[in-house]
Design a protein around this motif. Structure first.
Motif, mmCIF file in Angstrom:
data_model
loop_
_atom_site.group_PDB
_atom_site.id
_atom_site.type_symbol
_atom_site.label_atom_id
_atom_site.label_comp_id
_atom_site.label_asym_id
_atom_site.label_seq_id
_atom_site.Cartn_x
_atom_site.Cartn_y
_atom_site.Cartn_z
ATOM 1 N N GLY A 71 0.798 -1.205 0.000
ATOM 2 C CA GLY A 71 0.000 0.000 0.000
ATOM 3 C C GLY A 71 0.831 1.255 0.000
ATOM 4 O O GLY A 71 2.046 1.238 -0.224
ATOM 5 N N LYS A 72 0.170 2.375 0.265
ATOM 6 C CA LYS A 72 0.851 3.659 0.310
ATOM 7 C C LYS A 72 1.789 3.706 1.521
ATOM 8 O O LYS A 72 1.533 3.090 2.553
ATOM 9 N N MET A 73 2.844 4.474 1.393
ATOM 10 C CA MET A 73 3.860 4.535 2.437
ATOM 11 C C MET A 73 3.276 5.000 3.772
ATOM 12 O O MET A 73 3.678 4.516 4.830
ATOM 13 N N VAL A 74 2.320 5.904 3.755
ATOM 14 C CA VAL A 74 1.752 6.380 5.015
ATOM 15 C C VAL A 74 1.062 5.240 5.753
ATOM 16 O O VAL A 74 1.188 5.108 6.983
ATOM 17 N N ASN A 75 0.343 4.383 5.028
ATOM 18 C CA ASN A 75 -0.332 3.247 5.658
ATOM 19 C C ASN A 75 0.666 2.196 6.111
ATOM 20 O O ASN A 75 0.517 1.586 7.172
ATOM 21 N N VAL A 76 1.702 1.994 5.318
ATOM 22 C CA VAL A 76 2.737 1.020 5.656
ATOM 23 C C VAL A 76 3.477 1.452 6.921
ATOM 24 O O VAL A 76 3.788 0.634 7.795
ATOM 25 N N ALA A 77 3.755 2.746 7.058
ATOM 26 C CA ALA A 77 4.440 3.248 8.245
ATOM 27 C C ALA A 77 3.618 2.990 9.506
ATOM 28 O O ALA A 77 4.160 2.589 10.548
ATOM 29 N N LEU A 78 2.306 3.204 9.411
ATOM 30 C CA LEU A 78 1.441 2.960 10.569
ATOM 31 C C LEU A 78 1.363 1.470 10.883
ATOM 32 O O LEU A 78 1.347 1.077 12.060
ATOM 33 N N GLU A 79 1.323 0.634 9.846
ATOM 34 C CA GLU A 79 1.335 -0.817 10.074
ATOM 35 C C GLU A 79 2.619 -1.251 10.764
ATOM 36 O O GLU A 79 2.604 -2.137 11.627
#
Length: 285
Positions: A206-214
Motif C-alpha cells: 500500500g501507500k507509504m503512510v499506511n505502511v508506516a502505521l502498520e
C-alpha cells in the motif's frame, strides 16, 4: 566516584548536538561517493543523494578504522586521564568497527566494550539510554553501566521500511534476499534487526503512510512495551504527512517521549531516501 565516558559510532544516528549534550563521543564511519570518501555526517544526506544521482553511482560505506578509534581514545585519555571508557558498539556482524575498536583498545585497561547487535537508532536508543542512566546515577561503576546497557540492548527492538531497495541491494546489507523484487505492486519489506543482521521479515502493501502505521502497530504488538520513550527515524525525503501520521499513532499508543532522528550519510546509504523506522523497548523485567 569514577568518570565514565561513552563512545559510539556515528552510525548510531545520534546527532552531534545530542552527543555533546549527553557527553557521548562519536567515532566517524565513512562513505565513498565515486572517488571521494567523506566522514559520516560531513555532508547533508540530501546533498549526498543528489551528488550520487549526478554521478550515476550509489554510495558505499565503510566502518571505523583502528586509527579512528585510537584518535578518539587518545584524546579522551589526554583530556580525562582518570576516566574509563565504555564503547557501545554498532552491530559487529555488519561492519569492521567493533574489531577496529578492539585493536585500538589493546593495552588500554580503562576501556570496556560490547556489541549491541543493533544499527542506526537501535544502537542510538541504547547509547542515549545509557548516557541518561549515567547522568542519573553518577556513582555507577563501569561494570554496572555496561550491564545496564546490555540489558537495554536485549530489550530494544527496531525495524524500518526502506525507501529504495536498490540501496540495500547495492550494499549487500540484507541477510536474505527474498524481498528484493518487492518494488512492484507497492510491496514494502519490513527490515528487522535479528541477531545483529538486517532481515526482511514481512511484506506490507500500500501507500507509504499506511505502511508506516502498520510498522508501528506491528512492532508494538510484539510484546510488552515501555511507554517512556519511542524513537522515530526518517531519511531525507520522507513526506511530512507520513511523519505527522506516525507521530499521531505513537501518541495514541501512549508513549510519553517521542523523538525524531534523521539518518546520516551511512544509514541513508543503506536505506535510501524516504525511509521510515521505529524503535522501542520492552520494559525492564
Amino acid at each position: 566516584m569514577s568518570e565514565i565516558i561513552i563512545v559510539a559510532e556515528t552510525g548510531s544516528d545520534v546527532s552531534a548536538a545530542e552527543a555533546a549534550e549527553l557527553g557521548i563521543e562519536l567515532v566517524p564511519m565513512h562513505v565513498s561517493i565515486g572517488d571521494r570518501t567523506i566522514d559520516d555526517g560531513a555532508l547533508d544526506p540530501a546533498e549526498m543523494l543528489e551528488e550520487c544521482r549526478q554521478l550515476g553511482v550509489l554510495p558505499k560505506t565503510s566502518g571505523c578504522t583502528p586509527g579512528d578509534f585510537a584518535k578518539v581514545f587518545d584524546r579522551i585519555h589526554v583530556e580525562h586521564p582518570e576516566a574509563q571508557i565504555l564503547y557501545i558498539a554498532y552491530s559487529a556482524v555488519t561492519t569492521c568497527s567493533y574489531e577496529s575498536a578492539r585493536t585500538a583498545a589493546e593495552g588500554r585497561d580503562y576501556i570496556d566494550m560490547f556489541d549491541t547487535a543493533h544499527v542506526t537508532i537501535g544502537q542510538g536508543f541504547v547509547v542515549t539510554g545509557a548516557a541518561h542512566y549515567l547522568r542519573e546515577h553518577p556513582e555507577v561503576t563501569l561494570a554496572e553501566l555496561k550491564a545496564y546497557a546490555e540489558d537495554l540492548a536485549r530489550r530494544t527492538r527496531m525495524a524500518f521500511i526502506p525507501g529504495d531497495l536498490g540501496y540495500l541491494r547495492a550494499g549487500g546489507r540484507l541477510s536474505n534476499t527474498a524481498f528484493l523484487g518487492a518494488t512492484l505492486l507497492r510491496i514494502k519489506p519490513v527490515i528487522e534487526i535479528i541477531d545483529g543482521r538486517l532481515v526482511a521479515t514481512k511484506k506490507l502493501r500500500g501507500k507509504m503512510v499506511n505502511v508506516a502505521l502498520e510498522l508501528i502497530d506491528m512492532m508494538y504488538a510484539q510484546g510488552p512495551v515501555d511507554h517512556e520513550r519511542v524513537f522515530l527515524v526518517r531519511s531525507s525525503g520522507l513526506p511530512l504527512a507520513i511523519q505527522e501520521a506516525a507521530e499521531a499513532r505513537v501518541r495514541e499508543l501512549g508513549f510519553k517521549e517521542i523523538r525524531w532522528y534523521d539518518t546520516r550519510n551511512v544509514i541513508t546509504s543503506h536505506c535510501g531516501p524516504g525511509s521510515f523506522a521505529v524503535c522501542m523497548a520492552a520494559p525492564t523485567a
